[in-house]
Write a protein that holds these residues in place. Sequence first.
Motif, mmCIF file in Angstrom:
data_model
loop_
_atom_site.group_PDB
_atom_site.id
_atom_site.type_symbol
_atom_site.label_atom_id
_atom_site.label_comp_id
_atom_site.label_asym_id
_atom_site.label_seq_id
_atom_site.Cartn_x
_atom_site.Cartn_y
_atom_site.Cartn_z
ATOM 1 N N ILE A 41 -9.924 -3.348 17.799
ATOM 2 C CA ILE A 41 -9.837 -2.861 16.413
ATOM 3 C C ILE A 41 -11.208 -2.430 15.909
ATOM 4 O O ILE A 41 -11.330 -1.405 15.205
ATOM 5 C CB ILE A 41 -9.222 -3.940 15.517
ATOM 6 N N ILE A 56 0.534 3.687 6.337
ATOM 7 C CA ILE A 56 0.692 2.306 6.800
ATOM 8 C C ILE A 56 2.172 2.031 6.988
ATOM 9 O O ILE A 56 2.983 2.281 6.088
ATOM 10 C CB ILE A 56 0.071 1.310 5.805
ATOM 11 N N TRP A 85 1.408 -4.183 12.198
ATOM 12 C CA TRP A 85 1.224 -3.268 11.077
ATOM 13 C C TRP A 85 0.122 -2.290 11.456
ATOM 14 O O TRP A 85 -0.987 -2.696 11.811
ATOM 15 C CB TRP A 85 0.848 -4.034 9.806
ATOM 16 N N LEU A 86 0.415 -0.996 11.371
ATOM 17 C CA LEU A 86 -0.516 0.041 11.814
ATOM 18 C C LEU A 86 -0.956 0.897 10.643
ATOM 19 O O LEU A 86 -0.155 1.225 9.764
ATOM 20 C CB LEU A 86 0.124 0.940 12.883
ATOM 21 N N CYS A 87 -2.221 1.273 10.660
ATOM 22 C CA CYS A 87 -2.790 2.240 9.715
ATOM 23 C C CYS A 87 -3.229 3.450 10.528
ATOM 24 O O CYS A 87 -4.098 3.334 11.401
ATOM 25 C CB CYS A 87 -3.966 1.628 8.955
ATOM 26 N N ASN A 97 -6.505 1.204 12.158
ATOM 27 C CA ASN A 97 -6.557 -0.251 12.027
ATOM 28 C C ASN A 97 -5.175 -0.800 12.337
ATOM 29 O O ASN A 97 -4.174 -0.095 12.210
ATOM 30 C CB ASN A 97 -6.993 -0.647 10.607
ATOM 31 N N ALA A 98 -5.108 -2.039 12.747
ATOM 32 C CA ALA A 98 -3.833 -2.672 13.079
ATOM 33 C C ALA A 98 -3.945 -4.170 12.854
ATOM 34 O O ALA A 98 -5.046 -4.739 12.866
ATOM 35 C CB ALA A 98 -3.426 -2.368 14.525
ATOM 36 N N TYR A 99 -2.773 -4.788 12.660
ATOM 37 C CA TYR A 99 -2.742 -6.204 12.332
ATOM 38 C C TYR A 99 -1.422 -6.786 12.833
ATOM 39 O O TYR A 99 -0.363 -6.247 12.523
ATOM 40 C CB TYR A 99 -2.863 -6.382 10.813
ATOM 41 N N ILE A 116 -1.066 -6.940 3.452
ATOM 42 C CA ILE A 116 -1.210 -6.084 4.631
ATOM 43 C C ILE A 116 -1.952 -4.802 4.276
ATOM 44 O O ILE A 116 -2.872 -4.368 4.987
ATOM 45 C CB ILE A 116 0.169 -5.779 5.232
ATOM 46 N N HIS A 119 -5.629 -5.463 3.536
ATOM 47 C CA HIS A 119 -6.364 -5.839 4.753
ATOM 48 C C HIS A 119 -6.626 -4.619 5.634
ATOM 49 O O HIS A 119 -7.739 -4.448 6.151
ATOM 50 C CB HIS A 119 -5.570 -6.890 5.531
ATOM 51 N N LEU A 120 -5.617 -3.760 5.829
ATOM 52 C CA LEU A 120 -5.779 -2.594 6.698
ATOM 53 C C LEU A 120 -6.673 -1.531 6.061
ATOM 54 O O LEU A 120 -7.372 -0.792 6.772
ATOM 55 C CB LEU A 120 -4.418 -1.994 7.031
ATOM 56 N N THR A 133 2.947 4.622 1.790
ATOM 57 C CA THR A 133 3.663 3.429 2.229
ATOM 58 C C THR A 133 5.147 3.576 1.911
ATOM 59 O O THR A 133 5.552 4.459 1.142
ATOM 60 C CB THR A 133 3.114 2.171 1.530
#
Length: 364
Positions: A41, A56, A85-87, A97-99, A116, A119-120, A133
């Motif tokens: 990341i 996102i 979760w992808l940005c 970014n990803a989470y 989410i 954070h992203l 979104t």
Amino acid sequence: MPRDRFKEIMKYLRFDVRSERSTRIITDKFALISQVWNRFIDNCISCYKPGENVTIDEQLFATKVRCPFIQYMANKPDKFGIKFWLCVDVKSKYLLNAYPYLGKDETRPQSLGQHIVMHLMEPFLNKGRNVTTDNFFTSVSLAQNLLSKRTTLVGTINKGGPDIPSYVKNLTLDLYDTKALKTENDQCLLTVYQTKRSKNVLLLSTLHDSVHIHSGDVKKKPETVMFYNSTKNSVAVVDQMARRYSTRAPSRRWPVQVFYNILDLSAINAWVLYQEINNKKIRRREFILRLAVELSNILEEPTREETSLQRSIALEMPATELRKRRNCYQTHCKNKTNKVCDLCKKPLCGRCNLSKIFICHNCK
């Protein structure tokens, strides 16, 4: 690579220090691969400057491994998997970014959707960008929080949410009609668009001050709806690309499956960077094949030295083909081939070839 060698590598493949695992897994459910994930990341964030629009959304990496945070989603083609979760950048489809979703967290101060998104978007705030979104994330509090950090929001919003006035929940318009509403501080614009006779869509936007309807459109779509439709599918496209050409192989260990997802996503990012740096287009399948060959050549130990003549032949002259298949000239070989040695022009099969170009034993 021999099959037994590959099995041996997979048998001992680990992404953390096992002696420290018991202490780290108490506070980090992702501890078995979190170090590799965090480095991946960090590279994604530092290697690319995104455009003005990002998206996102969720990705379900299909797998049925035993995992404490495996998810079941009935609306997905593959029902079980690990959720990320992808940005994603809208224009280039670069993963920013990803989470991973690791299950319910009662200590979280915000709602899951707002947590989410914040954070992203943390590395990309205060830059004047817009984030798109869906109704899982969108809320008035999120829109105001992003707007305070110079970031706008466009997204569908749940009709039954607490931020929606009661008269809007029961509002029914004529087909393809639009109604625009604003909050008290005029920061958020709520668009109600009647898509069907019994269904309308609600969009929340801090990017648009007013709603413009294109006169040439038969369905009279407002500007907010058209903007949302043009920017909402970026994560779905990235997920589709990762599924089409994947390095995934059977494994019962979830860290290995997550590592396969890292390889797939990093190949997409490398493809985007290659095209933008060299300012030329290349098919993703061709790029992945060339990337695999180059990565293998880095670790490949040379078994013999090729002469300058062989190198020049490899660059200038392709392997000659015969019109008819003939027996290989090696006495111990019974294969038939339509290839010949590039130097002596004798029939030579691929099994008896000694180089990347066609070189027989005598010419070697």
